[in-house]
Design an enzyme around this catalytic site. Structure first.
Site, PDB file in Angstrom:
ATOM      1  N   LYS A  86      -2.500  -2.169  -3.148  1.00 44.21           N
ATOM      2  CA  LYS A  86      -3.567  -1.311  -2.600  1.00 44.21           C
ATOM      3  C   LYS A  86      -3.196   0.139  -2.862  1.00 44.21           C
ATOM      4  O   LYS A  86      -2.517   0.781  -2.061  1.00 44.21           O
ATOM      5  CB  LYS A  86      -3.720  -1.581  -1.096  1.00 44.21           C
ATOM      6  CG  LYS A  86      -4.712  -0.656  -0.392  1.00 44.21           C
ATOM      7  CD  LYS A  86      -5.132  -1.212   0.950  1.00 44.21           C
ATOM      8  CE  LYS A  86      -5.995  -0.213   1.707  1.00 44.21           C
ATOM      9  NZ  LYS A  86      -6.722  -0.804   2.801  1.00 44.21           N
ATOM     10  N   GLU A  98       0.825  -1.216   0.000  1.00 51.52           N
ATOM     11  CA  GLU A  98       0.000   0.000   0.000  1.00 51.52           C
ATOM     12  C   GLU A  98       0.855   1.260   0.000  1.00 51.52           C
ATOM     13  O   GLU A  98       1.253   1.743   1.057  1.00 51.52           O
ATOM     14  CB  GLU A  98      -0.957   0.017   1.209  1.00 51.52           C
ATOM     15  CG  GLU A  98      -1.834   1.269   1.190  1.00 51.52           C
ATOM     16  CD  GLU A  98      -2.845   1.352   2.331  1.00 51.52           C
ATOM     17  OE1 GLU A  98      -2.804   0.514   3.240  1.00 51.52           O
ATOM     18  OE2 GLU A  98      -3.661   2.289   2.302  1.00 51.52           O
TER      19      GLU A  98
HETATM   20  P1  13P Z   1      -9.515   4.089   3.897  1.00 52.64           P
HETATM   21  O1  13P Z   1     -10.306   3.286   2.892  1.00 52.64           O
HETATM   22  O2  13P Z   1     -10.354   4.704   4.971  1.00 52.64           O
HETATM   23  O3  13P Z   1      -8.559   5.029   3.237  1.00 52.64           O
HETATM   24  O4  13P Z   1      -8.633   3.033   4.694  1.00 52.64           O
HETATM   25  C1  13P Z   1      -8.010   2.045   4.021  1.00 52.64           C
HETATM   26  C2  13P Z   1      -6.754   1.698   4.695  1.00 52.64           C
HETATM   27  O5  13P Z   1      -6.564   0.582   5.134  1.00 52.64           O
HETATM   28  C3  13P Z   1      -5.713   2.721   4.814  1.00 52.64           C
HETATM   29  O6  13P Z   1      -4.510   2.145   5.173  1.00 52.64           O
END
Ligand code: 13P
Length: 342
Positions: free
Chosen positions: A223, A181
């Site tokens: 992600k 991510e």
């Molecule tokens: P949000 O969808 O609220 O951005 O959170 C996703 C997430 O896991 C951020 O690390």
């Protein structure tokens, strides 16, 4: 097919996505205080258990990201939380980074923490072993990249990509699927082209490092953020434009071996996050499964409803199920605005 690739596909196939319920205690405290509920381990579990035990809601949830506290908790039924998640055919996951810290020698603004580096590599190998024993089969690590006039710097992009790659290789060694991510934040007055340019640079650097660290991309999930104008930008974009630029950015920068991409919602409203995902899938001509890994965009409405009446578990579950179902439809481009009024 490798075991890791199977897990990644199990999480995202058949109109499923990920419920990101891995808010740290600090973040969860803010969320609960916003509905006037005291943040205690019991109350954090109560709200999360309502979501995890919703049969309807879990139909479109292939994986749940947990926080360290939650993966060790036991539901009121006596089931361990990972067991409860497994019972719906969903995969338990765990956040393993320890947060974004101020980047060393950040020249931009030491006090406002503009440039950050995500930490959590210390003892990670041992922690992963324990999480596997507790039932986790995938993990999450979030790098945070800010856009403003002077950043992100090459140093910050590289340091975060390097940490993501070291994390991912350790996670695969521990037989779990790493979620990669690298979040480019939507905070700021930049336009959509700037977000596209920075996200492209970040993704290129991440995949360069992941390959260098011998990570098997087939056993990973990306992600990313969608390509959006900054939240303070005067130029707003239609969902079609967001979808076109997001898909272009992914096609240009994500290697085709990656089986699935699950977006973060990053501060979009619940409907925006669903609509944008739907538009992306309407034009998805790649082999990537493109789905969701939402935190706020799956939980906001449910949290509000729970705040109004903590005894009305069914209504809270109903609201969560609606979001989960709508995002499931959006993950194949079959969502329609009319369905939201049902
Ligand atoms: P949000 O969808 O609220 O951005 O959170 C996703 C997430 O896991 C951020 O690390």
């Amino acid at each position: 097919m490798s075991e890791l690739n199977k897990i990644a596909l199990k999480i995202l196939s058949n109109r499923k996505g990920i419920l990101a319920a891995d808010e740290s205690n600090g973040t969860m405290t803010k969320r609960l205080e916003s509905i006037n509920v005291k943040s205690s381990p019991e109350n954090r579990l109560k709200f999360r258990e309502i979501l995890f035990s919703s049969e309807e809601g879990m139909k479109n949830i292939g994986g749940v990201i947990l926080y360290d506290e939650t993966i060790r908790q036991t539901a009121s039924s006596g089931k361990k939380i990972p067991e409860l998640i497994n019972s719906f055919g969903s995969v338990p996951g765990i956040k393993v980074d320890t947060g974004a810290k101020r980047m060393v020698l950040d020249p931009t603004n030491a006090l406002r923490m503009v440039e950050t580096i995500t930490e959590g590599l210390d003892d990670l190998r041992e922690r992963l072993e324990e999480y596997y024993e507790l039932g986790a089969r995938f993990t999450k690590w979030r790098a945070v990249i800010n856009i403003n006039k002077s950043c992100p710097s090459e140093l910050t992009i590289n340091a975060n990509a390097h940490a993501l790659a070291r994390y991912a290789s350790l996670v695969q060694e521990a037989k779990m699927v790493p979620i990669i991510e690298p979040e480019v934040l939507m905070n700021g007055d930049h336009n959509i082209n700037k977000c596209y340019e920075v996200t492209s640079r970040v993704l290129q650097e991440c995949y360069r490092e992941l390959k260098f660290h011998n990570v098997d991309l087939k056993g990973t999930i990306l992600k990313p953020n969608m390509i959006l104008p900054g939240d303070k930008s005067s130029n707003k974009s239609e969902a079609q434009e967001i979808a076109k630029m997001t898909l272009k950015c992914l096609k240009e920068n994500v290697p085709s071996e990656v089986p699935g991409i699950a977006f973060l919602s990053g501060g979009q409203s619940e409907i925006e996050a669903t609509q944008n995902l739907n538009e992306i899938n309407k034009i998805n001509d790649t082999n990537f499964i493109i789905s969701f890994s939402y935190g706020r965009a799956l939980q906001q409405g449910a949290l509000k409803s729970w705040g109004k009446d903590q005894k009305d578990i069914l209504n809270t579950q109903k609201i969560f199920s609606q979001r989960s179902k709508m995002n499931g439809l959006a993950s194949t481009g079959q969502w329609l605005k009319e369905l939201e009024t049902e």
